[in-house]
Write a protein that holds these residues in place. Sequence first.
Motif, PDB file in Angstrom:
ATOM      1  N   LYS A  85     -20.504  -5.842  26.487  1.00 57.32           N
ATOM      2  CA  LYS A  85     -19.272  -5.341  25.746  1.00 57.32           C
ATOM      3  C   LYS A  85     -18.688  -6.315  24.853  1.00 57.32           C
ATOM      4  O   LYS A  85     -18.179  -6.196  23.725  1.00 57.32           O
ATOM      5  CB  LYS A  85     -18.435  -4.497  26.704  1.00 57.32           C
ATOM      6  N   ILE A  86     -18.328  -7.355  25.285  1.00 64.24           N
ATOM      7  CA  ILE A  86     -17.601  -8.598  24.689  1.00 64.24           C
ATOM      8  C   ILE A  86     -18.481  -8.975  23.524  1.00 64.24           C
ATOM      9  O   ILE A  86     -17.800  -9.173  22.429  1.00 64.24           O
ATOM     10  CB  ILE A  86     -17.124  -9.722  25.746  1.00 64.24           C
ATOM     11  N   GLY A  87     -19.804  -8.934  23.713  1.00 64.19           N
ATOM     12  CA  GLY A  87     -20.623  -9.324  22.975  1.00 64.19           C
ATOM     13  C   GLY A  87     -20.652  -8.465  21.629  1.00 64.19           C
ATOM     14  O   GLY A  87     -20.648  -8.775  20.611  1.00 64.19           O
ATOM     15  N   ASN A  88     -20.596  -7.156  21.911  1.00 60.58           N
ATOM     16  CA  ASN A  88     -20.650  -6.060  20.935  1.00 60.58           C
ATOM     17  C   ASN A  88     -19.244  -6.102  20.238  1.00 60.58           C
ATOM     18  O   ASN A  88     -19.346  -6.126  18.968  1.00 60.58           O
ATOM     19  CB  ASN A  88     -20.440  -4.766  21.691  1.00 60.58           C
ATOM     20  N   ILE A  89     -18.301  -6.297  20.851  1.00 68.86           N
ATOM     21  CA  ILE A  89     -16.982  -6.345  20.103  1.00 68.86           C
ATOM     22  C   ILE A  89     -16.832  -7.432  19.073  1.00 68.86           C
ATOM     23  O   ILE A  89     -16.492  -7.461  17.861  1.00 68.86           O
ATOM     24  CB  ILE A  89     -15.730  -6.353  20.925  1.00 68.86           C
ATOM     25  N   ILE A  90     -17.459  -8.834  19.531  1.00 66.98           N
ATOM     26  CA  ILE A  90     -17.355  -9.926  18.925  1.00 66.98           C
ATOM     27  C   ILE A  90     -18.254  -9.812  17.560  1.00 66.98           C
ATOM     28  O   ILE A  90     -17.950 -10.147  16.392  1.00 66.98           O
ATOM     29  CB  ILE A  90     -17.776 -11.290  19.507  1.00 66.98           C
ATOM     30  N   ALA A  91     -19.424  -9.315  17.646  1.00 68.60           N
ATOM     31  CA  ALA A  91     -20.633  -9.034  16.748  1.00 68.60           C
ATOM     32  C   ALA A  91     -20.022  -8.094  15.912  1.00 68.60           C
ATOM     33  O   ALA A  91     -20.246  -8.083  14.431  1.00 68.60           O
ATOM     34  CB  ALA A  91     -21.919  -8.530  17.283  1.00 68.60           C
ATOM     35  N   GLY A  92     -19.348  -6.967  16.242  1.00 68.30           N
ATOM     36  CA  GLY A  92     -18.862  -5.976  15.238  1.00 68.30           C
ATOM     37  C   GLY A  92     -17.653  -6.457  14.638  1.00 68.30           C
ATOM     38  O   GLY A  92     -17.740  -6.012  13.425  1.00 68.30           O
ATOM     39  N   LEU A  93     -17.056  -7.271  15.016  1.00 65.81           N
ATOM     40  CA  LEU A  93     -15.821  -7.808  14.393  1.00 65.81           C
ATOM     41  C   LEU A  93     -16.252  -8.928  13.301  1.00 65.81           C
ATOM     42  O   LEU A  93     -15.947  -8.825  12.013  1.00 65.81           O
ATOM     43  CB  LEU A  93     -14.605  -8.575  15.395  1.00 65.81           C
ATOM     44  N   ILE A  94     -17.185  -9.617  13.570  1.00 67.71           N
ATOM     45  CA  ILE A  94     -17.893 -10.755  12.799  1.00 67.71           C
ATOM     46  C   ILE A  94     -18.652  -9.908  11.577  1.00 67.71           C
ATOM     47  O   ILE A  94     -18.586 -10.354  10.400  1.00 67.71           O
ATOM     48  CB  ILE A  94     -18.628 -11.646  13.327  1.00 67.71           C
ATOM     49  N   GLY A  95     -19.507  -8.719  12.315  1.00 71.98           N
ATOM     50  CA  GLY A  95     -19.965  -8.120  11.232  1.00 71.98           C
ATOM     51  C   GLY A  95     -19.197  -7.244  10.283  1.00 71.98           C
ATOM     52  O   GLY A  95     -19.495  -7.135   8.957  1.00 71.98           O
ATOM     53  N   ALA A  96     -18.283  -6.807  10.834  1.00 73.86           N
ATOM     54  CA  ALA A  96     -16.852  -5.944   9.824  1.00 73.86           C
ATOM     55  C   ALA A  96     -16.368  -7.063   8.967  1.00 73.86           C
ATOM     56  O   ALA A  96     -16.245  -6.717   7.462  1.00 73.86           O
ATOM     57  CB  ALA A  96     -15.890  -5.444  10.687  1.00 73.86           C
ATOM     58  N   TRP A  97     -16.204  -8.252   9.140  1.00 76.05           N
ATOM     59  CA  TRP A  97     -15.760  -9.187   8.144  1.00 76.05           C
ATOM     60  C   TRP A  97     -16.974  -9.540   7.057  1.00 76.05           C
ATOM     61  O   TRP A  97     -16.594  -9.540   5.761  1.00 76.05           O
ATOM     62  CB  TRP A  97     -15.503 -10.589   8.780  1.00 76.05           C
ATOM     63  N   ILE A  98     -18.193  -9.406   7.516  1.00 74.08           N
ATOM     64  CA  ILE A  98     -19.400  -9.964   6.603  1.00 74.08           C
ATOM     65  C   ILE A  98     -19.737  -8.538   5.607  1.00 74.08           C
ATOM     66  O   ILE A  98     -19.529  -8.813   4.461  1.00 74.08           O
ATOM     67  CB  ILE A  98     -20.735 -10.004   7.233  1.00 74.08           C
ATOM     68  N   GLY A  99     -19.509  -7.570   6.248  1.00 78.56           N
ATOM     69  CA  GLY A  99     -19.592  -6.154   5.530  1.00 78.56           C
ATOM     70  C   GLY A  99     -18.441  -6.067   4.615  1.00 78.56           C
ATOM     71  O   GLY A  99     -18.754  -5.425   3.438  1.00 78.56           O
ATOM     72  N   GLY A 100     -17.159  -6.369   5.006  1.00 75.01           N
ATOM     73  CA  GLY A 100     -16.240  -6.381   4.152  1.00 75.01           C
ATOM     74  C   GLY A 100     -16.170  -7.209   2.912  1.00 75.01           C
ATOM     75  O   GLY A 100     -15.648  -6.831   1.774  1.00 75.01           O
ATOM     76  N   LYS A 101     -16.890  -8.354   2.915  1.00 74.37           N
ATOM     77  CA  LYS A 101     -17.112  -9.328   1.871  1.00 74.37           C
ATOM     78  C   LYS A 101     -18.193  -8.806   0.855  1.00 74.37           C
ATOM     79  O   LYS A 101     -17.898  -8.834  -0.165  1.00 74.37           O
ATOM     80  CB  LYS A 101     -17.520 -10.700   2.410  1.00 74.37           C
ATOM     81  N   LEU A 102     -19.135  -8.123   1.532  1.00 74.69           N
ATOM     82  CA  LEU A 102     -20.091  -7.361   0.648  1.00 74.69           C
ATOM     83  C   LEU A 102     -19.894  -6.421   0.174  1.00 74.69           C
ATOM     84  O   LEU A 102     -20.468  -5.982  -1.159  1.00 74.69           O
ATOM     85  CB  LEU A 102     -21.581  -7.576   1.476  1.00 74.69           C
ATOM     86  N   ILE A 103     -19.256  -5.387   0.846  1.00 73.62           N
ATOM     87  CA  ILE A 103     -18.964  -4.168   0.101  1.00 73.62           C
ATOM     88  C   ILE A 103     -17.438  -3.911   0.558  1.00 73.62           C
ATOM     89  O   ILE A 103     -17.323  -2.988   1.525  1.00 73.62           O
ATOM     90  CB  ILE A 103     -19.932  -2.864   0.851  1.00 73.62           C
ATOM     91  N   PRO A 104     -16.508  -4.292  -0.119  1.00 75.17           N
ATOM     92  CA  PRO A 104     -15.157  -3.920   0.423  1.00 75.17           C
ATOM     93  C   PRO A 104     -14.672  -2.551   0.233  1.00 75.17           C
ATOM     94  O   PRO A 104     -14.857  -1.962  -0.885  1.00 75.17           O
ATOM     95  CB  PRO A 104     -14.479  -5.030  -0.571  1.00 75.17           C
ATOM     96  N   GLY A 105     -13.939  -2.154   0.939  1.00 73.58           N
ATOM     97  CA  GLY A 105     -13.228  -0.996   1.067  1.00 73.58           C
ATOM     98  C   GLY A 105     -14.153   0.359   0.838  1.00 73.58           C
ATOM     99  O   GLY A 105     -13.596   1.280   0.294  1.00 73.58           O
ATOM    100  N   PHE A 106     -15.336   0.214   1.476  1.00 75.28           N
ATOM    101  CA  PHE A 106     -16.346   1.274   1.194  1.00 75.28           C
ATOM    102  C   PHE A 106     -15.919   2.368   2.469  1.00 75.28           C
ATOM    103  O   PHE A 106     -16.454   1.843   3.654  1.00 75.28           O
ATOM    104  CB  PHE A 106     -17.719   0.920   1.158  1.00 75.28           C
ATOM    105  N   GLY A 107     -15.963   3.550   2.143  1.00 81.66           N
ATOM    106  CA  GLY A 107     -15.922   4.734   3.377  1.00 81.66           C
ATOM    107  C   GLY A 107     -14.646   4.660   3.973  1.00 81.66           C
ATOM    108  O   GLY A 107     -13.494   4.076   3.415  1.00 81.66           O
TER     109      GLY A 107
END
Length: 85
Positions: free
Chosen positions: A30-52
């Motif tokens: 679960k901790i790995g999921n949270i970390i991966a999700g937060l890092i992925g959210a940062w990456i996705g936010g840089k690629l597609i900012p403010g979508f959805g």
Amino acid sequence: MLELIITLIVGGLVGWVAGMIMGTDIPGGKIGNIIAGLIGAWIGGKLIPGFGPQWGDIHPIPALIGTILLIAILSIVLQMMHKRR
């Protein structure tokens, strides 16, 4: 404080869903999921900012895309490291 909790929950859910889509377990449970999700959210936010929609500080659609990219890159790197041994 509530927004931080929501952000952590959404990060965990995004990491879990991305792991299911990619068909691989994210190390750390679960901790790995949270970390991966937060890092992925940062990456996705840089690629597609403010979508959805936005839950907490995370836009789930770009976060999911970023987390899938993160998992794919990590899987490739780990496979390459494993082959060198």
